[in-house]
Design a protein around this motif. Structure first.
Motif, PDB file in Angstrom:
ATOM      1  N   VAL A  14       0.832  -1.220  -0.077  1.00 27.69           N
ATOM      2  CA  VAL A  14       0.017  -0.162   0.175  1.00 27.69           C
ATOM      3  C   VAL A  14       0.895   1.072   0.030  1.00 27.69           C
ATOM      4  CG1 VAL A  14      -1.738   1.409   1.241  1.00 27.69           C
ATOM      5  CG2 VAL A  14      -1.764  -1.184   1.320  1.00 27.69           C
ATOM      6  N   VAL A  15       0.440   2.098  -0.901  1.00 28.16           N
ATOM      7  CA  VAL A  15       1.010   3.578  -1.011  1.00 28.16           C
ATOM      8  C   VAL A  15       0.113   4.456  -0.526  1.00 28.16           C
ATOM      9  CG1 VAL A  15       3.066   2.938  -2.711  1.00 28.16           C
ATOM     10  CG2 VAL A  15       0.761   3.981  -3.360  1.00 28.16           C
ATOM     11  N   VAL A  16       0.772   5.580   0.027  1.00 27.42           N
ATOM     12  CA  VAL A  16      -0.179   6.713   0.728  1.00 27.42           C
ATOM     13  C   VAL A  16      -0.095   7.753  -0.233  1.00 27.42           C
ATOM     14  CG1 VAL A  16       1.144   7.304   2.495  1.00 27.42           C
ATOM     15  CG2 VAL A  16      -1.182   7.919   2.491  1.00 27.42           C
ATOM     16  N   VAL A  17      -0.994   8.767  -0.644  1.00 28.92           N
ATOM     17  CA  VAL A  17      -0.888   9.764  -1.419  1.00 28.92           C
ATOM     18  C   VAL A  17      -1.550  11.009  -0.898  1.00 28.92           C
ATOM     19  CG1 VAL A  17      -1.131  10.605  -3.707  1.00 28.92           C
ATOM     20  CG2 VAL A  17      -1.277   8.149  -3.689  1.00 28.92           C
ATOM     21  N   SER A  18      -0.584  11.935  -0.756  1.00 29.58           N
ATOM     22  CA  SER A  18      -1.082  13.118   0.026  1.00 29.58           C
ATOM     23  C   SER A  18      -0.921  14.291  -0.874  1.00 29.58           C
ATOM     24  CB  SER A  18      -0.351  13.521   1.357  1.00 29.58           C
ATOM     25  OG  SER A  18       1.044  13.820   1.045  1.00 29.58           O
ATOM     26  N   GLY A  19      -1.772  15.370  -0.749  1.00 31.46           N
ATOM     27  CA  GLY A  19      -1.901  16.535  -1.982  1.00 31.46           C
ATOM     28  C   GLY A  19      -2.930  16.057  -3.162  1.00 31.46           C
ATOM     29  N   VAL A  20      -3.593  15.022  -2.638  1.00 33.64           N
ATOM     30  CA  VAL A  20      -4.620  15.090  -3.863  1.00 33.64           C
ATOM     31  C   VAL A  20      -5.722  16.052  -3.869  1.00 33.64           C
ATOM     32  CG1 VAL A  20      -6.465  13.179  -4.614  1.00 33.64           C
ATOM     33  CG2 VAL A  20      -4.416  12.341  -3.391  1.00 33.64           C
ATOM     34  N   HIS A  21      -6.021  16.604  -5.045  1.00 31.95           N
ATOM     35  CA  HIS A  21      -6.815  17.686  -5.378  1.00 31.95           C
ATOM     36  C   HIS A  21      -8.105  17.624  -4.776  1.00 31.95           C
ATOM     37  CE1 HIS A  21      -9.172  20.823  -7.282  1.00 31.95           C
ATOM     38  NE2 HIS A  21      -7.898  21.668  -7.695  1.00 31.95           N
ATOM     39  N   HIS A  43      -8.463   3.608  -2.270  1.00 26.84           N
ATOM     40  CA  HIS A  43      -9.549   4.384  -1.371  1.00 26.84           C
ATOM     41  C   HIS A  43      -9.199   5.763  -1.225  1.00 26.84           C
ATOM     42  CE1 HIS A  43     -10.875   0.758   0.901  1.00 26.84           C
ATOM     43  NE2 HIS A  43      -9.589   0.357   0.786  1.00 26.84           N
ATOM     44  N   LEU A  44     -10.309   6.463  -1.865  1.00 29.99           N
ATOM     45  CA  LEU A  44     -10.205   8.153  -2.065  1.00 29.99           C
ATOM     46  C   LEU A  44     -11.350   8.663  -0.867  1.00 29.99           C
ATOM     47  CD1 LEU A  44      -8.628  10.128  -3.737  1.00 29.99           C
ATOM     48  CD2 LEU A  44     -10.767  10.027  -5.065  1.00 29.99           C
ATOM     49  N   ASN A  45     -10.791   9.111   0.295  1.00 24.32           N
ATOM     50  CA  ASN A  45     -11.735   9.586   1.276  1.00 24.32           C
ATOM     51  C   ASN A  45     -12.272  10.820   1.109  1.00 24.32           C
ATOM     52  OD1 ASN A  45     -11.319   7.077   2.896  1.00 24.32           O
ATOM     53  ND2 ASN A  45      -9.490   8.000   3.691  1.00 24.32           N
ATOM     54  N   GLY A  55      -7.970  14.873   0.663  1.00 30.56           N
ATOM     55  CA  GLY A  55      -6.698  15.394   0.315  1.00 30.56           C
ATOM     56  C   GLY A  55      -5.535  14.258   0.287  1.00 30.56           C
ATOM     57  N   TYR A  56      -6.256  12.656   0.425  1.00 31.49           N
ATOM     58  CA  TYR A  56      -5.176  11.912   0.347  1.00 31.49           C
ATOM     59  C   TYR A  56      -5.856  10.587   0.137  1.00 31.49           C
ATOM     60  CZ  TYR A  56      -7.716  10.446   4.614  1.00 31.49           C
ATOM     61  OH  TYR A  56      -8.586   9.964   5.732  1.00 31.49           O
ATOM     62  N   ALA A  57      -5.260   9.791  -0.580  1.00 33.48           N
ATOM     63  CA  ALA A  57      -5.465   8.447  -0.945  1.00 33.48           C
ATOM     64  C   ALA A  57      -4.714   7.195  -0.740  1.00 33.48           C
ATOM     65  CB  ALA A  57      -5.923   8.427  -2.406  1.00 33.48           C
ATOM     66  N   PHE A  58      -5.401   6.030  -0.360  1.00 37.10           N
ATOM     67  CA  PHE A  58      -4.496   4.869  -0.223  1.00 37.10           C
ATOM     68  C   PHE A  58      -4.630   3.826  -1.575  1.00 37.10           C
ATOM     69  CE2 PHE A  58      -5.388   6.007   3.956  1.00 37.10           C
ATOM     70  CZ  PHE A  58      -4.239   6.085   4.454  1.00 37.10           C
ATOM     71  N   ILE A  59      -3.451   3.544  -2.086  1.00 40.02           N
ATOM     72  CA  ILE A  59      -3.708   2.401  -3.302  1.00 40.02           C
ATOM     73  C   ILE A  59      -2.786   1.300  -2.927  1.00 40.02           C
ATOM     74  CG2 ILE A  59      -3.037   2.461  -5.735  1.00 40.02           C
ATOM     75  CD1 ILE A  59      -3.000   5.680  -5.472  1.00 40.02           C
ATOM     76  N   GLU A  60      -3.319   0.251  -3.229  1.00 41.56           N
ATOM     77  CA  GLU A  60      -2.689  -1.124  -3.129  1.00 41.56           C
ATOM     78  C   GLU A  60      -2.551  -1.868  -4.420  1.00 41.56           C
ATOM     79  OE1 GLU A  60      -3.951  -5.148  -0.451  1.00 41.56           O
ATOM     80  OE2 GLU A  60      -5.252  -3.625  -0.663  1.00 41.56           O
ATOM     81  N   PHE A  61      -1.219  -2.246  -4.385  1.00 40.46           N
ATOM     82  CA  PHE A  61      -0.507  -2.649  -5.607  1.00 40.46           C
ATOM     83  C   PHE A  61      -0.351  -4.350  -5.150  1.00 40.46           C
ATOM     84  CE2 PHE A  61       0.631   1.478  -6.606  1.00 40.46           C
ATOM     85  CZ  PHE A  61       0.092   1.536  -7.972  1.00 40.46           C
ATOM     86  N   GLU A  62      -0.504  -5.276  -6.092  1.00 40.71           N
ATOM     87  CA  GLU A  62      -0.040  -6.610  -5.747  1.00 40.71           C
ATOM     88  C   GLU A  62       1.399  -6.853  -5.233  1.00 40.71           C
ATOM     89  OE1 GLU A  62      -0.943 -10.561  -5.578  1.00 40.71           O
ATOM     90  OE2 GLU A  62      -2.485  -9.375  -6.501  1.00 40.71           O
ATOM     91  N   THR A  63       2.254  -6.064  -6.344  1.00 44.19           N
ATOM     92  CA  THR A  63       3.725  -6.485  -5.689  1.00 44.19           C
ATOM     93  C   THR A  63       4.496  -5.345  -5.273  1.00 44.19           C
ATOM     94  OG1 THR A  63       4.294  -5.761  -7.971  1.00 44.19           O
ATOM     95  CG2 THR A  63       3.621  -8.067  -7.730  1.00 44.19           C
ATOM     96  N   LYS A  64       5.460  -5.395  -4.475  1.00 42.85           N
ATOM     97  CA  LYS A  64       6.346  -4.420  -3.984  1.00 42.85           C
ATOM     98  C   LYS A  64       6.850  -3.590  -5.021  1.00 42.85           C
ATOM     99  CE  LYS A  64      10.125  -3.909  -0.671  1.00 42.85           C
ATOM    100  NZ  LYS A  64      11.124  -4.389  -0.078  1.00 42.85           N
TER     101      LYS A  64
END
Length: 101
Positions: A14-21, A43-45, A55-64
């Motif tokens: 999982v990566v966390v993204v901040s600064g989402v418009h 997940h875009l809350n 302003g943030y999101a969580f994105i899950e990928f299959e692989t590292k």
């Protein structure tokens, strides 16, 4: 594996993204990150009061590897005129940083 660094969630990386418009749509975020690999979850809350993105999101990928490519490729990049910060959502502390009980 006692190395410090990213930690796997139950199902993926999982990566966390901040600064989402605040007006970003799920498709905007999905399309930006999908070029780095298969997205298992996004997940875009939203703010309940305004309906806008918090302003943030969580994105899950299959692989590292896919998650690491997304972090490297999109950290500091602009989406909808807003600069994003992208990093690991979960990390393991280094062995020396762990507290003894």
């Amino acid at each position: 594996d006692d190395e410090a660094g990213p930690a796997r969630s139950i199902e993926g990386w999982v990566v966390v993204v901040s600064g989402v418009h605040e007006e970003a749509q799920e498709d905007d975020v999905f399309e930006a990150f999908a070029e780095f690999g298969d997205i298992k979850n996004l997940h875009l809350n939203l703010d309940r009061r305004t309906g806008f993105v918090k302003g943030y999101a969580f994105i899950e990928f299959e692989t590292k590897t896919e998650a690491a490519k997304a972090i490297k490729g999109l950290d500091g990049q602009v989406l909808l005129d807003q600069k994003m910060t992208v990093g690991w959502a979960f990390t393991k502390p280094s062995a020396g940083a762990r507290r003894r009980r």
